[in-house]
Write a protein that holds these residues in place. Structure first.
Motif, PDB file in Angstrom:
ATOM      1  N   LYS A   1       1.086  -1.395  -0.558  1.00  0.00           N
ATOM      2  CA  LYS A   1       0.404   0.150  -0.014  1.00  0.00           C
ATOM      3  C   LYS A   1       1.238   1.122   0.385  1.00  0.00           C
TER       4      LYS A   1
ATOM      5  N   THR B   1      -6.240   9.713   6.042  1.00  0.00           N
ATOM      6  CA  THR B   1      -7.510   9.213   5.471  1.00  0.00           C
ATOM      7  C   THR B   1      -7.871   8.123   6.673  1.00  0.00           C
ATOM      8  N   GLU B   2      -6.828   7.312   6.847  1.00  0.00           N
ATOM      9  CA  GLU B   2      -6.433   6.124   7.433  1.00  0.00           C
ATOM     10  C   GLU B   2      -6.083   5.618   9.257  1.00  0.00           C
TER      11      GLU B   2
ATOM     12  N   LYS C   1     -11.653   3.721  -4.702  1.00  0.00           N
ATOM     13  CA  LYS C   1     -12.095   3.965  -4.254  1.00  0.00           C
ATOM     14  C   LYS C   1     -13.680   4.635  -4.059  1.00  0.00           C
TER      15      LYS C   1
END
Length: 299
Positions: free
Chosen positions: A49, A80-81, A289
């Protein structure tokens, strides 16, 4: 320009392909470095990732001003994670360790370069490397850097612009101190930086030999750090800056302007390849997404 184009077209293709491959391996290695810094804060992120996000950052580096454009994108996407402060701090520390490794390599290479490299280049590289390493170590020592920032804030914090800048630096220092307290991870990441930067120097040597430039290989141990630092100044993909620096520095070895320009362009092309890979990955990532967002809505 015509002569520079002819020099570029005459490049040894085998050497050029090897250089491109080495650069892509280096980008993946930088993603591993980022993962090393992150793993003590989260175990939810795979290396793959982060490799994808690194290549996506390389894509945005092609048109966002300064060499930090892609870093902002990486921090925003990862934010965002996970915790946004941790995301930003690891990205900044990742970049900083890479630059510090370049400085360290340059200092190690200086004794080897005496008598083979112009004295002006040795002096310039030495001064920049010492100052850069000292600054990096100061930032890594959050206590000292924090004390300096607090002292400055107490005296100049009421000045509007200065106060905002110092406030942002204090937040940055807090985040870096949090991430950097895992000294083992920092040292591992620094070691990976040395490997990546060795590949970067090797890439330039291979490209130089492929263009038949009469420059001693050890010189690139000093030239590459200077070019890398100057590529951080505002520009689009370093275009113009890279070419000017190569012409200036290689000119001290008697290299002609056209071949120096050809080397600068050939050194940029592996970045372009990384950007194209990142662009493809970004499109796939965006589609995924949207698909993930649309599925709950459909249910």
């Amino acid at each position: 320009v015509g002569a520079a184009t002819n020099s570029l077209l005459s490049i040894n293709m085998a050497g050029f392909i090897i250089a491109v491959v080495l650069f892509q391996i280096g980008v993946a290695g930088r993603a591993v470095r980022w993962w090393v810094l992150l793993r003590s804060h989260t175990d939810a992120l795979s290396i793959m990732k982060l490799v994808r996000l690194y290549f996506i950052g390389m894509f945005f580096n092609l048109f966002l001003p300064t060499g930090f454009g892609g870093d902002v994108v990486r921090a925003a996407e990862l934010g965002t994670e996970i915790d946004k402060a941790t995301s930003a701090a690891t990205v900044l520390l990742d970049r900083m360790l890479g630059i510090m490794a370049l400085f360290a390599m340059a200092l190690v290479g200086m004794p080897l370069a005496v008598g083979q490299v112009e004295a002006q280049l040795l002096l310039l590289t030495g001064v920049i490397s010492v100052v850069g390493l000292a600054g990096g170590l100061l930032v890594l020592n959050g206590r000292i850097f924090g004390a300096i920032l607090n002292w400055l804030y107490e005296r100049f914090g009421k000045v509007k612009f200065v106060g905002k800048l110092l406030g942002a630096l204090r937040k940055f220092n807090t985040a870096i101190a949090l991430v950097g307290k895992d000294y083992r991870a920092v040292w591992y990441a620094f070691g990976i930086s040395l490997i990546f930067n060795a590949l970067l120097v090797l890439m330039h040597i291979i490209l130089s030999e492929s263009l038949q430039l009469d420059v001693v290989p050890i010189a690139y141990l000093l030239i590459v750090p200077l070019v890398s630092i100057l590529l951080l100044v505002p520009s689009i993909a370093g275009i113009g800056v890279r070419e000017g620096v190569f012409v200036l520095l290689l000119g001290t070895y008697g290299a002609d302007k056209d071949t120096s320009l050809a080397l600068a362009v050939s050194a940029f092309l592996p970045n372009l390849v990384s950007g194209v890979i990142g662009w493809v990955w970004y499109i796939a990532y965006s589609i995924q997404k949207r698909s993930d967002t649309a599925q709950p809505a459909a249910q």
